[in-house]
Design an enzyme around this catalytic site. Structure first.
Site, PDB file in Angstrom:
ATOM      1  N   LYS A 154     -43.921 -29.061 -38.726  1.00  0.00           N
ATOM      2  CA  LYS A 154     -42.538 -29.428 -39.041  1.00  0.00           C
ATOM      3  C   LYS A 154     -42.350 -29.841 -40.506  1.00  0.00           C
ATOM      4  CE  LYS A 154     -40.561 -28.924 -34.977  1.00  0.00           C
ATOM      5  NZ  LYS A 154     -39.527 -27.879 -34.784  1.00  0.00           N
ATOM      6  N   GLU A 199     -32.126 -33.938 -35.913  1.00  0.00           N
ATOM      7  CA  GLU A 199     -32.304 -34.066 -34.467  1.00  0.00           C
ATOM      8  C   GLU A 199     -33.795 -33.973 -34.209  1.00  0.00           C
ATOM      9  OE1 GLU A 199     -31.844 -31.188 -35.890  1.00  0.00           O
ATOM     10  OE2 GLU A 199     -33.521 -30.082 -34.991  1.00  0.00           O
ATOM     11  N   SER A 207     -49.652 -25.622 -33.620  1.00  0.00           N
ATOM     12  CA  SER A 207     -48.525 -26.100 -34.433  1.00  0.00           C
ATOM     13  C   SER A 207     -48.527 -27.610 -34.626  1.00  0.00           C
ATOM     14  CB  SER A 207     -47.214 -25.661 -33.786  1.00  0.00           C
ATOM     15  OG  SER A 207     -47.178 -26.083 -32.441  1.00  0.00           O
TER      16      SER A 207
END
Lengths: 270, 406
Positions: free
Chosen positions: B99, B121, B388
């Site tokens: 991210k 969010e 990830s």
């Protein structure tokens, strides 16, 4: 001439302003919506905006979010909303009805199927808040061809270039959102609204309705002074929430809210 | 149907209005249109600005710790008995997930645009943490919207965000998960549009977000391509990544789209099983619709109401998916599959035990599918799994399922 244009032209001829209430269809219960529409007509409204409930109402504040949840709990689908309009039309063929909501229920039904059914039910205009004109190149003309007025939003952030483009896609009226925010917030600045609406009037001949932040006779009159109509939503929906178990009391409360707004708007008549 | 993609086709997408074929676009209320157009204009300018790119690359190297390794999972490969399994270690990034690649890029954009207030969010909390992190570093005010249910199941990340100086808003509306967090973030944005930059965490949302998030995340695939050639002398035969909104997957896939020999697998959350309806797999079991500013595959009912989703992994618990994935599905370039909660949990344990690498439950979905896939492939073939994120944040969830109170 569409029913919406007819009503707005008549009002203009009389020097009067349109009173346009918004309620969410199916709130507090699908069986009550048509009765509430008639009550509002009796209280002197000119056009009704009927909200089509959606699971994810991103442009709405808590009041209308909860109204959507109440309506959806009883299965208020877009098809059911159209049936409500048909029912309303059995005894009223003069008050225009605009469906207001989000795009996905319309997309799920299919654009042409929806437009045909809406015309058949007696709907006059359609406003989908998450459909900007850029994405409406096919849809807006298709609606217009069938006699459904495509109605779009203008906002404080809308540039002149976009005002012109949006007006090109619109018929009936344009809906000016009075402030940056969601429905039900109370931050309207009448002077700013007056300046922007005057500017919009320079760019388009379409009538301008102003919504967001109108909650009583005073704000209605202040906004009515500078626009062609006022749109009143969250304060009505909140009244529905507070009287959901007693429909007679609810109808009285709606009438008590709308009557003074009607009088205040008519006192502006030139 | 499968289409051979060329560089020319890819550079033409998204089109000027943000469409990937029938998907994408910009479906938002009018108030946000001007901001989105400004963002698009500025991004397209900065994308080719050497100073912007140099700052981005330097931050990825010195702050995030890139490049992340491409690691040969030798024991897992042996246990599986098929193709070589390699892991792209996004879990080793600063903040523990992919991210941050995107939040670095978007925070940089916000700075160039002079916006001082940031909103985001978050589902699992990884994007919230990554946003709070870059805001702490740049001294920006940070508000994170998170579904109230996710606040419960990801309490560790909530506390991390607070330590980083962010305000976490628990969203009580709707299903109280990621989609509702996104609704409330949009509501905040429409209210504070003049001074606020919305850092969207995935490749969904209105144009230009799917474009810019994909560009920022593509560093994953670019590195993988280079590392693969360096270490093995060839490109991988298959790439496997989990898909919620789809940002780690698109970041991995994008630099390989024109390499026909490379098979792409996006793994959605099968929850309790696709047949139960309790899942979060719009590409496997949904249909096209419009939500959160774009047209894409969605989980919805016959009336167009958005359906509730279920996944053990908060980061995949979303009824939509990035529009570029919808396009890749329809043209047949990528395959979208699903694995259940149970399979993902099993893969979480396996990777932890066999390789000493604890993946996020999101990434565990990719592991679960990749192991099945590798077993059907030849030993000289190569599968890359995008890990990830790391699984520390999920320890409470896993312990709870084991009946252990920590």
């Amino acid at each position: 001439m569409s029913r919406i244009e007819g009503v707005l032209q008549t009002l203009k001829g009389q020097g009067r302003k349109a009173l346009i209430p918004f309620i969410t269809a199916g709130d507090p219960h699908p069986d009550e919506t048509v009765g509430l529409m008639h009550t509002m007509v009796d209280a002197g409204v000119d056009i009704i905006e009927l909200g089509v409930p959606f699971s994810d109402p991103m442009a709405d504040g808590p009041v209308i979010q909860l109204a959507c949840e109440r309506a959806l709990k009883y299965g208020t689908s877009l098809r059911r909303v159209l049936a409500m309009v048909s029912e309303f039309r059995k005894t009223n063929d003069t008050t225009p009805v605009v469906l207001m909501g989000y795009l996905n229920p319309v997309e799920a039904m299919g654009y042409e199927a929806f437009a045909d059914a809406a015309v058949k039910a007696g709907v006059d205009g359609v406003l989908t808040v998450d459909l900007p004109p850029e994405e409406a190149d096919d849809v807006a003309p298709m609606f217009a061809k069938r006699g459904l007025d495509p109605i779009f939003l203008l906002a404080p952030t809308t540039t002149d270039e976009r005002i012109r483009a949006i007006a090109d896609h619109s018929s009936g009226y344009v809906y000016y959102v009075s402030f940056n925010g969601v429905t039900g917030a109370a931050k309207i600045n009448v002077d700013e609204v007056a300046a922007k609406v005057a500017h919009i009037h320079e760019l388009t001949a379409l009538p301008v309705g102003v919504g967001f932040g109108i909650r009583d006779a005073e704000t209605a009159a202040a906004v009515g002074r500078v626009s062609d109509g006022v749109i009143v939503g969250s304060v009505l929906v909140d009244t529905i929430a507070r009287n959901q178990t007693d429909i007679d009391a609810l109808k009285r409360a709606l009438t008590d809210l709308l009557n003074p707004m009607r009088e205040a708007l008519d006192s502006l008549a030139s | 149907m499968s289409v051979k993609l060329t560089e020319e086709m890819l550079t033409a997408l998204p089109d000027a209005r943000g469409h990937f074929g029938a998907f994408g676009g910009r479906f938002v209320s009018e108030t946000l249109m001007d901001s989105l157009m400004t963002l698009e204009r500025e991004y397209l300018r900065l994308k080719n600005d050497p100073e912007f790119q140099a700052t981005f690359d330097k931050d990825l190297a010195d702050y995030v710790g890139r490049p992340s390794p491409l690691y040969f999972a030798e024991r897992l490969t042996r246990e599986t008995g098929g193709a070589q399994i390699w892991l792209k270690r996004e879990d080793l990034n600063h903040t523990g997930a992919h991210k941050v690649n995107n939040t670095i890029g978007q925070a940089l954009l916000a700075s160039f645009l002079g916006k001082k207030r940031i909103i985001a969010e978050t589902g699992a909390g990884q994007h919230g943490v990554a946003t709070a992190t870059v805001c702490a570093r740049l001294g920006l005010e940070c508000h994170v919207f998170m579904g109230a249910d996710d606040v419960q199941r990801q309490s560790l990340n909530v506390y991390r965000m607070k330590l980083l100086g962010a305000q976490v808003h628990a969203v009580q509306s709707g299903s109280r998960t990621l989609k509702d967090a996104m609704n409330d973030a949009m509501r905040d944005w429409v209210t504070n549009v003049e001074d606020t930059f919305y850092i969207i965490g995935t490749v969904a949302g209105p144009h230009p977000y799917p474009l810019l998030v994909r560009d920022f995340q593509s560093v994953i695939g670019r590195e993988t391509r280079r590392q693969s050639l360096e270490k093995t002398g060839k490109l991988p035969d298959a790439l496997v990544a989990c898909v919620g909104g789809g940002s780690n997957a698109i970041g991995m896939f994008y630099p390989f789209l024109t390499d026909e020999s490379v098979q792409l697998y996006g793994v959605e959350a099968g929850g309790h099983g696709i047949e139960t309806g309790e899942h979060a797999a719009p590409l496997c079991a949904g249909r096209p619709g419009v939500l959160h500013g774009n047209r894409t595959y969605l989980m919805e009912d016959d009336d167009g109401q958005i359906a509730s989703t279920h996944s053990v992994s908060a980061g995949l618990d979303y009824p939509g998916v990035g529009p570029e994935h919808s396009w890749l599905k329809d043209i047949g370039r990528a395959n979208y599959v699903s694995v259940t909660d149970e399979e993902a949990l099993e893969a979480f344990r396996m990777l932890t035990l066999v390789e000493g690498i604890m993946p996020a439950l999101e990434s565990a979905h990719a592991v679960a599918y990749a192991v099945k896939l590798a077993a059907t492939m030849d030993k000289d073939q190569m599968v890359v799994i995008n890990i990830s994120g790391r699984g520390d944040k999920d320890i409470h969830t896993v312990a709870q399922l084991d009946g252990i109170e920590l």
